[in-house]
Design a protein around this motif. Structure first.
Motif, PDB file in Angstrom:
ATOM      1  N   GLU A  76      29.219  41.733  41.227  1.00  0.00           N
ATOM      2  CA  GLU A  76      27.836  41.589  40.767  1.00  0.00           C
ATOM      3  C   GLU A  76      27.720  42.219  39.380  1.00  0.00           C
ATOM      4  O   GLU A  76      28.084  43.381  39.189  1.00  0.00           O
ATOM      5  CB  GLU A  76      26.891  42.285  41.743  1.00  0.00           C
ATOM      6  CG  GLU A  76      25.450  41.969  41.523  1.00  0.00           C
ATOM      7  CD  GLU A  76      24.566  42.534  42.619  1.00  0.00           C
ATOM      8  OE1 GLU A  76      23.369  42.654  42.367  1.00  0.00           O
ATOM      9  OE2 GLU A  76      25.079  42.860  43.695  1.00  0.00           O
ATOM     10  N   THR A  77      27.232  41.465  38.420  1.00  0.00           N
ATOM     11  CA  THR A  77      27.087  41.966  37.044  1.00  0.00           C
ATOM     12  C   THR A  77      25.641  41.829  36.594  1.00  0.00           C
ATOM     13  O   THR A  77      24.902  40.969  37.064  1.00  0.00           O
ATOM     14  CB  THR A  77      27.998  41.193  36.067  1.00  0.00           C
ATOM     15  OG1 THR A  77      27.656  39.812  36.129  1.00  0.00           O
ATOM     16  CG2 THR A  77      29.449  41.387  36.401  1.00  0.00           C
ATOM     17  N   GLU A  82      17.428  42.567  33.640  1.00  0.00           N
ATOM     18  CA  GLU A  82      17.596  42.876  35.056  1.00  0.00           C
ATOM     19  C   GLU A  82      18.101  41.701  35.881  1.00  0.00           C
ATOM     20  O   GLU A  82      18.071  41.753  37.104  1.00  0.00           O
ATOM     21  CB  GLU A  82      16.274  43.386  35.620  1.00  0.00           C
ATOM     22  CG  GLU A  82      15.863  44.701  35.016  1.00  0.00           C
ATOM     23  CD  GLU A  82      14.796  45.385  35.839  1.00  0.00           C
ATOM     24  OE1 GLU A  82      14.651  45.063  37.031  1.00  0.00           O
ATOM     25  OE2 GLU A  82      14.114  46.230  35.279  1.00  0.00           O
ATOM     26  N   LYS A  83      18.561  40.632  35.235  1.00  0.00           N
ATOM     27  CA  LYS A  83      19.125  39.513  35.996  1.00  0.00           C
ATOM     28  C   LYS A  83      20.505  39.904  36.515  1.00  0.00           C
ATOM     29  O   LYS A  83      21.343  40.391  35.776  1.00  0.00           O
ATOM     30  CB  LYS A  83      19.242  38.262  35.139  1.00  0.00           C
ATOM     31  CG  LYS A  83      17.919  37.618  34.831  1.00  0.00           C
ATOM     32  CD  LYS A  83      18.149  36.314  34.115  1.00  0.00           C
ATOM     33  CE  LYS A  83      16.854  35.620  33.838  1.00  0.00           C
ATOM     34  NZ  LYS A  83      17.054  34.370  33.086  1.00  0.00           N
ATOM     35  N   LYS A  84      20.709  39.658  37.789  1.00  0.00           N
ATOM     36  CA  LYS A  84      22.006  39.951  38.393  1.00  0.00           C
ATOM     37  C   LYS A  84      22.693  38.629  38.692  1.00  0.00           C
ATOM     38  O   LYS A  84      22.068  37.670  39.116  1.00  0.00           O
ATOM     39  CB  LYS A  84      21.836  40.743  39.691  1.00  0.00           C
ATOM     40  CG  LYS A  84      21.253  42.103  39.475  1.00  0.00           C
ATOM     41  CD  LYS A  84      21.111  42.827  40.781  1.00  0.00           C
ATOM     42  CE  LYS A  84      20.489  44.185  40.562  1.00  0.00           C
ATOM     43  NZ  LYS A  84      20.313  44.919  41.808  1.00  0.00           N
ATOM     44  N   ARG A  85      23.985  38.618  38.481  1.00  0.00           N
ATOM     45  CA  ARG A  85      24.749  37.410  38.791  1.00  0.00           C
ATOM     46  C   ARG A  85      26.108  37.771  39.368  1.00  0.00           C
ATOM     47  O   ARG A  85      26.633  38.851  39.112  1.00  0.00           O
ATOM     48  CB  ARG A  85      24.872  36.583  37.533  1.00  0.00           C
ATOM     49  CG  ARG A  85      25.346  36.369  36.664  1.00  0.00           C
ATOM     50  CD  ARG A  85      25.352  35.557  35.441  1.00  0.00           C
ATOM     51  NE  ARG A  85      26.628  34.893  35.348  1.00  0.00           N
ATOM     52  CZ  ARG A  85      27.148  34.468  34.243  1.00  0.00           C
ATOM     53  NH1 ARG A  85      26.519  34.612  33.127  1.00  0.00           N
ATOM     54  NH2 ARG A  85      28.282  33.868  34.252  1.00  0.00           N
TER      55      ARG A  85
END
Length: 122
Positions: A76-77, A82-85
């Motif tokens: 998870e990056t 604050e978007k996580k991908r």
């Protein structure tokens, strides 16, 4: 000078359908003959020869740095605030290698009819 013949022995080309004698059994070098014999044993005695079984195969799983085992690894990056991908990890992985089966399995390319259904006669 003046040699009449060569001292080199002539090489004989091997024949394609040579049969080897191993003990009392004559074995043909052609795989089709071997498979036909196995099929006959299977049909008459109902015994499945070892030739048709697979005891181990290459695993599709990988091992990461921590010793975890899985087919794929993701991390998870954070990006753009604050978007996580989730990003797939490809580094620091090593293949698991060969995996031994607890129960042997059939080969996928058996050229023999294993089960034959016949209509009951009236």
């Amino acid at each position: 000078m003046g040699l009449i013949g060569s001292k080199r022995k002539e090489e004989v080309a091997p024949e394609k359908n040579v049969q080897k004698t191993v003990g009392r059994v004559k074995r043909s070098q052609r795989p089709d003959d071997m498979i036909a014999k196995y099929a006959e044993i299977l049909k008459t005695r109902g015994i499945l020869p070892e030739y048709f079984l697979v005891h181990e195969s290459k695993s599709s799983q990988y091992i990461d740095e921590d010793g975890d085992v899985a087919n794929e690894f993701y991390q998870e990056t954070m990006s753009d605030g604050e978007k996580k991908r989730l990003c797939r990890l490809l580094k620091n992985l090593r293949p698991k290698g060969k995996e031994r089966y607890a129960i042997p399995r059939l080969k996928h390319d058996i050229p023999v009819v294993m089960w034959e259904v016949q209509k009951p006669e009236k």
